[in-house]
Design an enzyme around this catalytic site. Sequence first.
Site, PDB file in Angstrom:
ATOM      1  N   ARG A  10       1.234   2.761  -0.769  1.00 42.72           N
ATOM      2  CA  ARG A  10       2.470   2.122  -0.307  1.00 42.72           C
ATOM      3  C   ARG A  10       2.541   0.647  -0.699  1.00 42.72           C
ATOM      4  O   ARG A  10       3.576   0.013  -0.538  1.00 42.72           O
ATOM      5  CB  ARG A  10       2.591   2.268   1.202  1.00 42.72           C
ATOM      6  N   CYS A  11       1.452   0.097  -1.225  1.00 44.06           N
ATOM      7  CA  CYS A  11       1.374  -1.328  -1.568  1.00 44.06           C
ATOM      8  C   CYS A  11       1.696  -1.527  -3.049  1.00 44.06           C
ATOM      9  O   CYS A  11       1.049  -0.943  -3.920  1.00 44.06           O
ATOM     10  CB  CYS A  11      -0.037  -1.840  -1.271  1.00 44.06           C
ATOM     11  N   SER A  12       2.676  -2.365  -3.338  1.00 40.70           N
ATOM     12  CA  SER A  12       3.071  -2.587  -4.736  1.00 40.70           C
ATOM     13  C   SER A  12       1.947  -3.219  -5.550  1.00 40.70           C
ATOM     14  O   SER A  12       1.744  -2.859  -6.719  1.00 40.70           O
ATOM     15  CB  SER A  12       4.327  -3.451  -4.809  1.00 40.70           C
TER      16      SER A  12
END
Length: 106
Positions: A10-12
């Site tokens: 979920r972390c860019s």
Amino acid sequence: MKATIWHNPRCSKSRQALALLEEAGATIHVVEYLNTPPSRDELARLYARAGIAPRDAMRKDAPPAADDAAALDIMATDPAMIERPLIETEKGVVLARPPERLRDIL
């Protein structure tokens, strides 16, 4: 080259680091650390190898830690407090923020 990434999909920044590893042709072991958290000892080993104080490797919204031992305890208890992505290769360990830092260990 082999690489392990402690990854949050979920972390860019974590996704960008994973893409850089793929572009480099690395054989990648992906550890979704929220589902499979590293142990306190593993965190201590990784940060020592990276030359990072555990307190400096916590998320900015983590509760304050009195010292590095407390920081390790917090992260081992609540892996969401681990700053990511953390990447290890034969050449070392980096906290890849920004993701381009991982080039130091490719």
